[in-house]
Design a protein around this motif. Structure first.
Motif, PDB file in Angstrom:
ATOM      1  N   ASN A   1       0.761  -1.227  -0.009  1.00 33.56           N
ATOM      2  CA  ASN A   1      -0.111  -0.079   0.118  1.00 33.56           C
ATOM      3  C   ASN A   1       0.861   1.205  -0.091  1.00 33.56           C
ATOM      4  N   ARG A   2       2.135   1.308   0.720  1.00 33.14           N
ATOM      5  CA  ARG A   2       2.925   2.354   0.947  1.00 33.14           C
ATOM      6  C   ARG A   2       3.649   2.527  -0.483  1.00 33.14           C
ATOM      7  N   SER A   3       3.902   1.419  -1.196  1.00 35.18           N
ATOM      8  CA  SER A   3       4.343   1.645  -2.587  1.00 35.18           C
ATOM      9  C   SER A   3       3.426   2.148  -3.530  1.00 35.18           C
ATOM     10  N   LYS A   4       2.072   1.810  -3.650  1.00 38.30           N
ATOM     11  CA  LYS A   4       1.113   2.350  -4.385  1.00 38.30           C
ATOM     12  C   LYS A   4       1.118   3.948  -4.099  1.00 38.30           C
ATOM     13  N   ASP A   5       1.072   4.118  -3.102  1.00 38.70           N
ATOM     14  CA  ASP A   5       0.831   5.648  -2.525  1.00 38.70           C
ATOM     15  C   ASP A   5       1.993   6.262  -3.070  1.00 38.70           C
ATOM     16  N   TYR A   6       3.161   5.873  -3.034  1.00 37.57           N
ATOM     17  CA  TYR A   6       4.280   6.679  -3.439  1.00 37.57           C
ATOM     18  C   TYR A   6       4.333   6.679  -5.234  1.00 37.57           C
ATOM     19  N   LEU A   7       3.821   5.717  -5.694  1.00 32.34           N
ATOM     20  CA  LEU A   7       3.677   5.580  -7.242  1.00 32.34           C
ATOM     21  C   LEU A   7       2.666   6.853  -7.601  1.00 32.34           C
ATOM     22  N   ARG A   8       1.422   6.919  -7.008  1.00 33.92           N
ATOM     23  CA  ARG A   8       0.733   7.808  -7.083  1.00 33.92           C
ATOM     24  C   ARG A   8       1.023   9.477  -6.668  1.00 33.92           C
ATOM     25  N   SER A   9       1.921   9.487  -5.841  1.00 31.12           N
ATOM     26  CA  SER A   9       2.337  10.762  -5.351  1.00 31.12           C
ATOM     27  C   SER A   9       2.909  11.921  -6.446  1.00 31.12           C
ATOM     28  N   TRP A  10       2.829  13.093  -6.032  1.00 29.56           N
ATOM     29  CA  TRP A  10       3.397  13.968  -6.868  1.00 29.56           C
ATOM     30  C   TRP A  10       4.604  13.975  -6.949  1.00 29.56           C
ATOM     31  N   THR A  11       5.374  13.677  -5.974  1.00 35.51           N
ATOM     32  CA  THR A  11       6.953  13.548  -6.152  1.00 35.51           C
ATOM     33  C   THR A  11       7.196  12.556  -7.060  1.00 35.51           C
ATOM     34  N   TYR A  12       6.909  11.440  -7.202  1.00 30.80           N
ATOM     35  CA  TYR A  12       7.247  10.402  -8.166  1.00 30.80           C
ATOM     36  C   TYR A  12       6.708  10.880  -9.439  1.00 30.80           C
ATOM     37  N   ARG A  13       5.882  11.474  -9.788  1.00 29.05           N
ATOM     38  CA  ARG A  13       5.583  12.025 -10.864  1.00 29.05           C
ATOM     39  C   ARG A  13       6.277  13.020 -11.646  1.00 29.05           C
ATOM     40  N   LYS A  14       6.618  13.918 -10.704  1.00 35.59           N
ATOM     41  CA  LYS A  14       7.535  15.065 -10.966  1.00 35.59           C
ATOM     42  C   LYS A  14       8.991  14.523 -11.484  1.00 35.59           C
ATOM     43  N   ILE A  15       9.444  13.535 -10.611  1.00 36.62           N
ATOM     44  CA  ILE A  15      10.647  12.717 -10.992  1.00 36.62           C
ATOM     45  C   ILE A  15      10.582  12.148 -12.582  1.00 36.62           C
ATOM     46  N   GLN A  16       9.732  11.725 -12.819  1.00 40.05           N
ATOM     47  CA  GLN A  16       9.354  10.820 -14.053  1.00 40.05           C
ATOM     48  C   GLN A  16       9.347  11.863 -15.103  1.00 40.05           C
ATOM     49  N   VAL A  17       8.447  13.047 -15.008  1.00 41.39           N
ATOM     50  CA  VAL A  17       8.670  14.067 -15.841  1.00 41.39           C
ATOM     51  C   VAL A  17       9.992  14.657 -16.162  1.00 41.39           C
ATOM     52  N   GLN A  18      10.888  14.977 -15.132  1.00 39.33           N
ATOM     53  CA  GLN A  18      12.047  15.459 -15.238  1.00 39.33           C
ATOM     54  C   GLN A  18      12.822  14.641 -15.894  1.00 39.33           C
ATOM     55  N   GLN A  19      12.895  13.459 -15.757  1.00 36.96           N
ATOM     56  CA  GLN A  19      13.656  12.395 -16.302  1.00 36.96           C
ATOM     57  C   GLN A  19      13.375  12.332 -17.728  1.00 36.96           C
ATOM     58  N   LYS A  20      12.191  12.564 -18.228  1.00 31.21           N
ATOM     59  CA  LYS A  20      11.812  12.409 -19.628  1.00 31.21           C
ATOM     60  C   LYS A  20      12.246  13.554 -20.335  1.00 31.21           C
ATOM     61  N   ILE A  21      12.241  14.685 -19.802  1.00 30.60           N
ATOM     62  CA  ILE A  21      12.523  16.019 -20.557  1.00 30.60           C
ATOM     63  C   ILE A  21      14.342  16.205 -20.271  1.00 30.60           C
ATOM     64  N   PHE A  22      14.846  15.810 -19.216  1.00 30.89           N
ATOM     65  CA  PHE A  22      16.171  16.273 -19.203  1.00 30.89           C
ATOM     66  C   PHE A  22      17.044  14.872 -19.803  1.00 30.89           C
ATOM     67  N   ALA A  23      16.381  13.710 -20.107  1.00 30.67           N
ATOM     68  CA  ALA A  23      17.042  12.551 -20.486  1.00 30.67           C
ATOM     69  C   ALA A  23      17.480  12.892 -22.198  1.00 30.67           C
ATOM     70  N   LYS A  24      16.597  13.710 -22.738  1.00 29.92           N
ATOM     71  CA  LYS A  24      16.720  13.943 -23.961  1.00 29.92           C
ATOM     72  C   LYS A  24      17.882  15.153 -24.283  1.00 29.92           C
ATOM     73  N   GLN A  25      17.901  16.007 -23.366  1.00 31.02           N
ATOM     74  CA  GLN A  25      19.135  16.879 -23.284  1.00 31.02           C
ATOM     75  C   GLN A  25      20.596  16.025 -22.996  1.00 31.02           C
ATOM     76  N   THR A  26      20.481  15.198 -22.191  1.00 32.09           N
ATOM     77  CA  THR A  26      21.689  14.388 -21.854  1.00 32.09           C
ATOM     78  C   THR A  26      22.090  13.816 -23.062  1.00 32.09           C
ATOM     79  N   ILE A  27      21.301  13.312 -23.773  1.00 26.18           N
ATOM     80  CA  ILE A  27      21.472  12.235 -24.795  1.00 26.18           C
ATOM     81  C   ILE A  27      22.156  13.277 -26.128  1.00 26.18           C
ATOM     82  N   MET A  28      21.566  14.225 -26.330  1.00 28.58           N
ATOM     83  CA  MET A  28      21.955  15.318 -27.284  1.00 28.58           C
ATOM     84  C   MET A  28      23.553  15.540 -26.858  1.00 28.58           C
TER      85      MET A  28
END
Length: 70
Positions: free
Chosen positions: A31-58
């Motif tokens: 249940n705690r894991s599910k809460d974390y996956l639904r949290s804003w913190t986790y979603r924010k990290i995922q978005v940052q990785q998607k955005i900055f991963a492209k820049q890093t690869i370039m």
């Protein structure tokens, strides 16, 4: 997982001895894991990785191409 065990350690009175402790702790961790996956913190990290991963690869590709030129 660690925060679940700490929470249980400080509040063992929440556990009702109707079943096995292992099953109870497993449910808390799930249940705690599910809460974390639904949290804003986790979603924010995922978005940052998607955005900055492209820049890093370039940048990496630019460095590799410069190295190949020399």
């Amino acid at each position: 997982m660690q925060d679940v065990f700490i929470k249980f350690y400080h509040n063992p009175q929440n556990y009702e001895e109707r079943g096995e402790l292992k099953a109870y702790l497993s449910t808390l961790v799930i249940n705690r894991s599910k809460d974390y996956l639904r949290s804003w913190t986790y979603r924010k990290i995922q978005v940052q990785q998607k955005i900055f991963a492209k820049q890093t690869i370039m940048r990496r590709d630019m460095l590799v191409s410069k190295m190949n030129e020399h």
